[in-house]
Design an enzyme around this catalytic site. Structure first.
Site, mmCIF file in Angstrom:
data_model
loop_
_atom_site.group_PDB
_atom_site.id
_atom_site.type_symbol
_atom_site.label_atom_id
_atom_site.label_comp_id
_atom_site.label_asym_id
_atom_site.label_seq_id
_atom_site.Cartn_x
_atom_site.Cartn_y
_atom_site.Cartn_z
ATOM 1 N N LYS A 1 24.048 -24.616 -28.573
ATOM 2 C CA LYS A 1 22.942 -23.729 -27.776
ATOM 3 C C LYS A 1 23.101 -23.122 -27.078
ATOM 4 C CE LYS A 1 18.378 -23.012 -27.572
ATOM 5 N NZ LYS A 1 16.826 -23.824 -26.738
ATOM 6 N N GLU B 1 2.004 -30.634 -28.931
ATOM 7 C CA GLU B 1 0.775 -30.687 -27.948
ATOM 8 C C GLU B 1 -0.035 -31.503 -27.698
ATOM 9 O OE1 GLU B 1 3.146 -26.947 -29.419
ATOM 10 O OE2 GLU B 1 3.233 -29.077 -30.114
ATOM 11 N N ARG C 1 -2.507 -26.623 -32.330
ATOM 12 C CA ARG C 1 -1.949 -27.879 -33.414
ATOM 13 C C ARG C 1 -2.442 -28.800 -32.615
ATOM 14 N NH1 ARG C 1 3.199 -27.165 -35.113
ATOM 15 N NH2 ARG C 1 4.342 -29.268 -33.560
#
Length: 586
Positions: A248, A334, A362
């Site tokens: 990353k 979530e 969500r």
């Protein structure tokens, strides 16, 4: 003397990528990173996710045949390079940065299939595309490009479970960069580490157990290796997981060294990596962190902080360092965060759950079924709840409607520092109900707290007047003050009220306003449909009182400047007063 021509200048679509040599594609990767960094440093954006997948993106377009071969980008916050190669280079030129979105968008290009800005969706979408392809008896590869961080979301598991039953082509590319937004959380990541350390040969393989063929690439930033494997699996006739290890932030040292900070970054100086306009004033996040730090030290009842992979949004990393045993990052999950917190609260622990308005939606069923029905005293702090210039996948305006629709959850809207602190005190001391608190989005102001006890709603009358009353919710209190001044310029001495609570009404105050007011104005930093203002309108529906509601329309906006939205919604003081005078004069 010949003048060097940039490779990217020659690329107008995937066809040109197919003609490039390895050396040319390596140069192209460098040029793409420069464009991505140039744009992100100027206007902000996802840095690390895009830099890490440049080689994978080039390899895809070199080997596969888009748009016949379809790639679904999970979250799609790593699709900048894909856009550069599919006819959207203009969006990376100064003066045109806002002409394309930061996510995939089927309205921009035939090479995109969905507007996606939330995580864990790609595999389910890809399974749907594969089934549709087969039903229509068509050909083509379907690729779900999902980051390892996104695998923690329940929808990713649902997609994997169903994708493993397909008897035709489905490629799930797991981009394993060992990071979510922050560090990965959960036992799944120990498993991925075992697969990496064994170079993909471990007998303990979740993906094989779920019905997938499996390949591993140790260096996903090596073009030759990736291209070779892509060629081998192209047109495969069964589901396969291609597990690829990447870095990353690859190619930009600050993004490699601080992966969380550069997941998404505000505009920054390319040389130093420092933010160009770092905030210097006091923030509500810092107020909350200071409060929670002290409360965790002194409270007889154990207090814990819970968040779903976005600690940087609230400044939670400092709390984690100070109180590691009282901090839970559940990853991008979530739903789990709410159900988990409900169970903690049922056993006498006091969870404070941190969520973005954009992502909490969500977990709607968990808010209703697992939390509200059981009436467990969880405290939820909601950030990003405002009208903003974000794209259509990150709209923070719907939290009031969706939370207000659920019984047993009290939703509070502080306007000032003192309001927030008093609401936190009360929320953590009461044990009767879940409480959500909407963090103001317009900077810290001070004033006397609304109340000490919020069990029964009691609006705060800041200015007493007549004829017109303004109920300015939460962060829009300052807008209410400006509108009141504008009314004074028109010879009207109005009333200003700080309601403080969203889900319940102060009937006593609302009745008193009937005595000497003709017009009630509500101001809310969110959607009017199902919002606070509608509750006030309904209350006065059978009376002679007129009510005007000001807030956002029920719509998805796409990177529209905030001031433009305010003008569209008549949320400037002059427009509020003009509309009000027109209503009074009818």
């Amino acid at each position: 003397m010949s003048i060097k021509t940039n490779i990217l200048d020659q690329i107008n679509g995937p066809t040109e990528v197919k003609k490039l040599t390895i050396d040319e594609m390596s140069e192209l990767a460098t040029e793409m990173r420069e464009k991505i960094l140039q744009k992100n440093s100027a206007i902000g954006g996802h840095v690390g996710p895009n830099l890490g997948v440049v080689e994978l993106t080039i390899a895809f377009h070199h080997v596969f045949d888009s748009p016949k071969d379809k790639i679904v980008w999970d979250v799609s916050h790593q699709s900048y390079g894909h856009k550069l190669l599919t006819g959207r280079k203009n969006g990376f030129e100064e003066g045109s940065y806002h002409e394309i979105s930061g996510y995939s968008n089927q309205h921009e290009s035939e090479h995109d299939y969905f507007t996606v800005g939330h995580t864990s969706t790609s595999i389910s979408l890809a399974v749907g595309l594969a089934k549709a392809r087969d039903l229509k008896q068509e050909k083509g590869n379907i690729i779900a490009f999902i980051g390892d961080g996104s695998l923690s979301g329940g929808l990713a598991f649902e997609g994997l479970n169903n994708g493993g039953t397909i008897n035709s082509n489905l490629i799930v590319l797991v981009n394993n960069n060992e990071m979510s937004i922050d560090e990965n959380q959960g036992s799944l990541y120990r498993h991925l580490a075992e697969l990496r350390e064994s170079n993909g040969t471990s007998n303990d393989n979740l993906f094989k157990a779920m019905g997938y063929d499996y390949r591993y690439i140790a260096d996903g930033n090596d073009l030759e290796t990736v291209i070779e494997v892509f060629r081998e699996i192209k047109d495969i006739d069964h589901p396969i997981v291609l597990h690829v290890h990447t870095e990353k932030g690859h190619g930009y040292e600050p993004a490699v060294e601080n992966k969380m900070k550069y997941h998404w970054h505000v505009p920054f100086d390319l040389e130093t990596g420092e933010a160009k306009n770092a905030p210097t004033s006091e923030s509500f996040n810092q107020i909350i962190m200071n409060y929670l730090d002290e409360k965790t030290k002194t409270s007889a009842t154990p207090i814990v902080a819970v968040n779903a992979a976005i600690p940087g949004m609230f400044g939670l990393k400092e709390f984690q360092k100070k109180h590691p045993e009282h901090y839970f990052d559940v990853g991008i999950a979530e739903q789990h965060s709410i159900t988990f917190a409900s169970a903690l609260a049922s056993q006498g622990i006091r969870p404070v759950v941190f969520h973005s308005s954009v992502f909490l939606q969500r977990a709607y069923d968990q808010l209703s079924h697992d939390l509200a029905i059981n009436e467990n005293p969880v405290v939820i702090l909601i950030g990003g709840a405002s009208i903003s210039g974000s794209d259509r996948t990150h709209q923070g305006t719907f939290d009031i409607p969706y939370l207000s629709s659920i019984p047993n959850i009290k939703y509070l809207a502080p306007a000032t520092k003192e309001d927030l602190l008093s609401m936190l005190d009360w929320s953590l001391s009461q044990t009767d109900t879940p409480v959500a608190i909407r963090i103001p989005a317009h900077g810290v102001t001070s004033g006397e707290a609304i109340a000490k006890d919020y069990a029964i709603p009691s609006y705060q009358r800041l200015v007493a007047g007549d004829k017109v009353a303004i109920l300015a919710l939460g962060g829009f209190l300052e807008l209410g003050k400006q509108a009141l001044e504008e009314f004074a310029n028109q010879g009207i001495s109005g009333t200003l009220i700080n309601p403080g609570t969203i889900t319940e009404l102060d009937h006593e105050t609302l009745e008193e306003l009937k005595e000497n007011h003709q017009l009630i104005i509500t101001l809310e930093d969110g959607s009017l449909s199902g919002g606070f203002g509608e509750k006030i309108s309904r209350y006065y529906g059978d009376s002679a009182i007129q009510v005007l509601n000001f807030g956002s329309q029920k719509e998805f906006t796409d990177s529209v400047p905030v001031q433009t939205l305010y003008e569209r919604y008549h949320l400037t003081p002059k427009q509020i007063v003009a509309d009000s005078l027109s209503s009074l004069n009818q």
